[in-house]
Design a protein around this motif. Structure first.
Motif, PDB file in Angstrom:
ATOM      1  N   UNK A 181     -53.637 -42.679 -18.752  1.00 24.84           N
ATOM      2  CA  UNK A 181     -53.393 -43.693 -18.637  1.00 24.84           C
ATOM      3  C   UNK A 181     -52.661 -43.371 -17.549  1.00 24.84           C
ATOM      4  N   UNK A 182     -52.029 -41.642 -16.940  1.00 24.16           N
ATOM      5  CA  UNK A 182     -51.911 -41.661 -15.850  1.00 24.16           C
ATOM      6  C   UNK A 182     -52.933 -41.809 -14.371  1.00 24.16           C
ATOM      7  N   UNK A 183     -54.162 -41.970 -15.342  1.00 21.84           N
ATOM      8  CA  UNK A 183     -55.163 -42.695 -14.300  1.00 21.84           C
ATOM      9  C   UNK A 183     -55.213 -44.404 -13.949  1.00 21.84           C
ATOM     10  N   UNK A 184     -54.292 -44.604 -14.989  1.00 20.34           N
ATOM     11  CA  UNK A 184     -54.663 -46.527 -14.743  1.00 20.34           C
ATOM     12  C   UNK A 184     -53.921 -46.705 -13.533  1.00 20.34           C
ATOM     13  N   UNK A 185     -53.794 -47.759 -12.382  1.00 22.94           N
ATOM     14  CA  UNK A 185     -53.438 -48.270 -11.533  1.00 22.94           C
ATOM     15  C   UNK A 185     -51.890 -49.617 -11.697  1.00 22.94           C
ATOM     16  N   UNK A 186     -51.624 -49.321 -11.243  1.00 27.17           N
ATOM     17  CA  UNK A 186     -50.155 -50.142 -11.273  1.00 27.17           C
ATOM     18  C   UNK A 186     -49.969 -50.753  -9.944  1.00 27.17           C
ATOM     19  N   UNK A 187     -50.830 -52.533 -10.811  1.00 29.10           N
ATOM     20  CA  UNK A 187     -51.134 -52.992 -12.194  1.00 29.10           C
ATOM     21  C   UNK A 187     -52.487 -52.667 -12.455  1.00 29.10           C
ATOM     22  N   UNK A 188     -52.360 -52.613 -13.331  1.00 27.88           N
ATOM     23  CA  UNK A 188     -53.786 -52.262 -14.197  1.00 27.88           C
ATOM     24  C   UNK A 188     -53.353 -52.271 -15.293  1.00 27.88           C
ATOM     25  N   UNK A 189     -54.870 -53.019 -16.672  1.00 27.62           N
ATOM     26  CA  UNK A 189     -55.218 -52.694 -17.816  1.00 27.62           C
ATOM     27  C   UNK A 189     -56.038 -51.764 -18.203  1.00 27.62           C
ATOM     28  N   UNK A 190     -55.590 -50.967 -19.467  1.00 28.97           N
ATOM     29  CA  UNK A 190     -56.919 -50.272 -20.260  1.00 28.97           C
ATOM     30  C   UNK A 190     -57.337 -50.953 -21.715  1.00 28.97           C
ATOM     31  N   UNK A 191     -58.264 -51.013 -21.963  1.00 30.21           N
ATOM     32  CA  UNK A 191     -58.505 -52.071 -23.526  1.00 30.21           C
ATOM     33  C   UNK A 191     -59.463 -50.742 -23.789  1.00 30.21           C
ATOM     34  N   UNK A 192     -58.266 -50.899 -25.225  1.00 35.56           N
ATOM     35  CA  UNK A 192     -59.040 -49.041 -26.424  1.00 35.56           C
ATOM     36  C   UNK A 192     -58.813 -49.609 -27.543  1.00 35.56           C
ATOM     37  N   UNK A 193     -59.758 -48.896 -28.085  1.00 31.67           N
ATOM     38  CA  UNK A 193     -59.727 -48.992 -29.931  1.00 31.67           C
ATOM     39  C   UNK A 193     -58.622 -48.003 -30.333  1.00 31.67           C
ATOM     40  N   UNK A 194     -58.373 -48.263 -30.833  1.00 30.25           N
ATOM     41  CA  UNK A 194     -57.514 -46.768 -31.447  1.00 30.25           C
ATOM     42  C   UNK A 194     -56.967 -46.416 -32.682  1.00 30.25           C
ATOM     43  N   UNK A 195     -57.719 -45.368 -33.179  1.00 27.41           N
ATOM     44  CA  UNK A 195     -58.024 -45.078 -34.597  1.00 27.41           C
ATOM     45  C   UNK A 195     -56.043 -45.383 -35.261  1.00 27.41           C
ATOM     46  N   UNK A 196     -55.794 -45.786 -35.553  1.00 30.90           N
ATOM     47  CA  UNK A 196     -54.303 -45.910 -36.495  1.00 30.90           C
ATOM     48  C   UNK A 196     -54.035 -44.825 -37.747  1.00 30.90           C
ATOM     49  N   UNK A 197     -55.378 -44.123 -38.078  1.00 31.33           N
ATOM     50  CA  UNK A 197     -54.759 -43.423 -39.234  1.00 31.33           C
ATOM     51  C   UNK A 197     -55.939 -42.272 -39.425  1.00 31.33           C
ATOM     52  N   UNK A 198     -56.319 -41.165 -40.048  1.00 33.98           N
ATOM     53  CA  UNK A 198     -57.354 -40.086 -40.257  1.00 33.98           C
ATOM     54  C   UNK A 198     -58.505 -41.038 -40.975  1.00 33.98           C
ATOM     55  N   UNK A 199     -58.342 -42.184 -41.977  1.00 35.99           N
ATOM     56  CA  UNK A 199     -59.451 -42.399 -42.615  1.00 35.99           C
ATOM     57  C   UNK A 199     -60.635 -43.342 -41.644  1.00 35.99           C
ATOM     58  N   UNK A 200     -60.594 -44.007 -40.280  1.00 35.02           N
ATOM     59  CA  UNK A 200     -61.258 -44.998 -39.157  1.00 35.02           C
ATOM     60  C   UNK A 200     -61.053 -45.783 -39.681  1.00 35.02           C
ATOM     61  N   UNK A 201     -60.293 -46.316 -41.449  1.00 32.01           N
ATOM     62  CA  UNK A 201     -59.796 -47.681 -41.706  1.00 32.01           C
ATOM     63  C   UNK A 201     -59.296 -48.776 -40.894  1.00 32.01           C
ATOM     64  N   UNK A 202     -58.056 -48.149 -39.819  1.00 24.28           N
ATOM     65  CA  UNK A 202     -57.483 -48.365 -39.282  1.00 24.28           C
ATOM     66  C   UNK A 202     -57.225 -48.359 -37.721  1.00 24.28           C
ATOM     67  N   UNK A 203     -58.335 -48.803 -36.967  1.00 23.42           N
ATOM     68  CA  UNK A 203     -58.761 -48.699 -35.950  1.00 23.42           C
ATOM     69  C   UNK A 203     -58.074 -50.715 -35.604  1.00 23.42           C
ATOM     70  N   UNK A 204     -57.882 -50.945 -34.355  1.00 21.64           N
ATOM     71  CA  UNK A 204     -57.391 -51.901 -33.418  1.00 21.64           C
ATOM     72  C   UNK A 204     -57.121 -51.615 -32.262  1.00 21.64           C
ATOM     73  N   UNK A 205     -57.629 -52.800 -31.258  1.00 22.70           N
ATOM     74  CA  UNK A 205     -57.703 -53.122 -30.331  1.00 22.70           C
ATOM     75  C   UNK A 205     -55.733 -53.220 -29.705  1.00 22.70           C
ATOM     76  N   UNK A 206     -56.537 -52.152 -28.257  1.00 17.74           N
ATOM     77  CA  UNK A 206     -55.193 -52.232 -27.707  1.00 17.74           C
ATOM     78  C   UNK A 206     -55.554 -52.801 -26.209  1.00 17.74           C
ATOM     79  N   UNK A 207     -54.014 -53.607 -26.264  1.00 21.38           N
ATOM     80  CA  UNK A 207     -54.448 -53.539 -24.286  1.00 21.38           C
ATOM     81  C   UNK A 207     -53.050 -53.095 -23.838  1.00 21.38           C
ATOM     82  N   UNK A 208     -53.409 -51.984 -23.265  1.00 20.69           N
ATOM     83  CA  UNK A 208     -52.590 -51.212 -22.473  1.00 20.69           C
ATOM     84  C   UNK A 208     -52.453 -51.380 -21.365  1.00 20.69           C
ATOM     85  N   UNK A 209     -51.131 -52.229 -20.958  1.00 18.11           N
ATOM     86  CA  UNK A 209     -50.945 -52.633 -19.684  1.00 18.11           C
ATOM     87  C   UNK A 209     -49.620 -51.987 -18.486  1.00 18.11           C
TER      88      UNK A 209
END
Length: 235
Positions: A181-209
């Protein structure tokens, strides 16, 4: 509609993805048409499905790659705000998406793929070298492959900037890692799948702007199933 997009040729696959609304932007369609998926997928390359590529890694389904590129497109294409786009591809795997994004950044842009083990870095580099266009990108430095812990981002030696206009993460992270996140430019965007829990059943795509003033906004999108972003295997 993904299951209806498979074909017997690269053109057929990409045109089906476009016709079915899984690729919406003609610039994205044209970039995918330029890159033959058969150079990157070990079998049934023109199926719209993920495939294992060894080392507990996969090449994502083409419609997922297309969605990632369209999400990042404003930060990948050369523009007044980003005249020389810098793109980081964390977990570059087969190298397919690294090549597609290299088609879009323009002659002065750069895409760096980072993998956590040498064999995957070599796989992506070798796959890209199968085509004349890919070899030209590698020789010009427009596409590069490196070995490192992508969770920490990447600082490319010899580059003036340590910031990335776009960051694509191709494996599920336990969190949006602070160094990326620190290396993301301003402005910039990150496309990242994040595992919302340890079961690996809660993965969602996040846009981090990150806006021009450095303000960060995180937007949760659709559920996915990616391999986890992990440490390199112990030798």
């Amino acid at each position: 509609m993904a299951w209806r997009s498979s074909s017997g040729s690269n053109r057929g696959l990409i045109e089906n993805l476009y016709r079915n609304g899984l690729i919406k932007d003609t610039r994205v369609r044209d970039a995918f048409l330029t890159v033959d998926r058969a150079h990157y997928a070990p079998s049934i390359p023109y199926d719209d499905s993920p495939q294992p590529i060894g080392h507990h890694a996969t090449i994502s389904a083409p419609h997922m790659h297309a969605n990632a590129v369209e999400a990042l497109l404003p930060y990948i294409l050369p523009s007044d705000a980003h005249p020389t786009p810098r793109v980081l591809d964390v977990g570059s795997g087969s190298g397919y998406l690294t090549h597609v994004m290299a088609e879009l950044v323009g002659p002065n842009g750069v895409v760096v793929g980072v993998e956590h083990i040498e064999p995957l870095k070599e796989l992506g580099e070798g796959n890209m070298a199968k085509s004349k266009e890919g070899r030209a990108f590698l020789e010009a430095g427009r596409a590069r492959f490196r070995v490192g812990d992508g969770r920490k981002g990447w600082v490319e030696e010899g580059e003036e900037s340590e910031k990335w206009d776009a960051i694509h993460v191709g494996a599920a992270a336990a969190e949006v890692h602070a160094q990326m996140l620190e290396q993301l430019n301003a402005p910039g965007r990150m496309f990242i799948p994040v595992d919302d829990d340890i079961s690996q059943l809660g993965q969602h795509i996040w846009w981090v702007d990150k806006d021009k003033d450095g303000k960060v906004t995180k937007t949760k999108h659709y559920p996915v199933r990616y391999v986890p972003l992990t440490d390199a295997p112990k030798k």
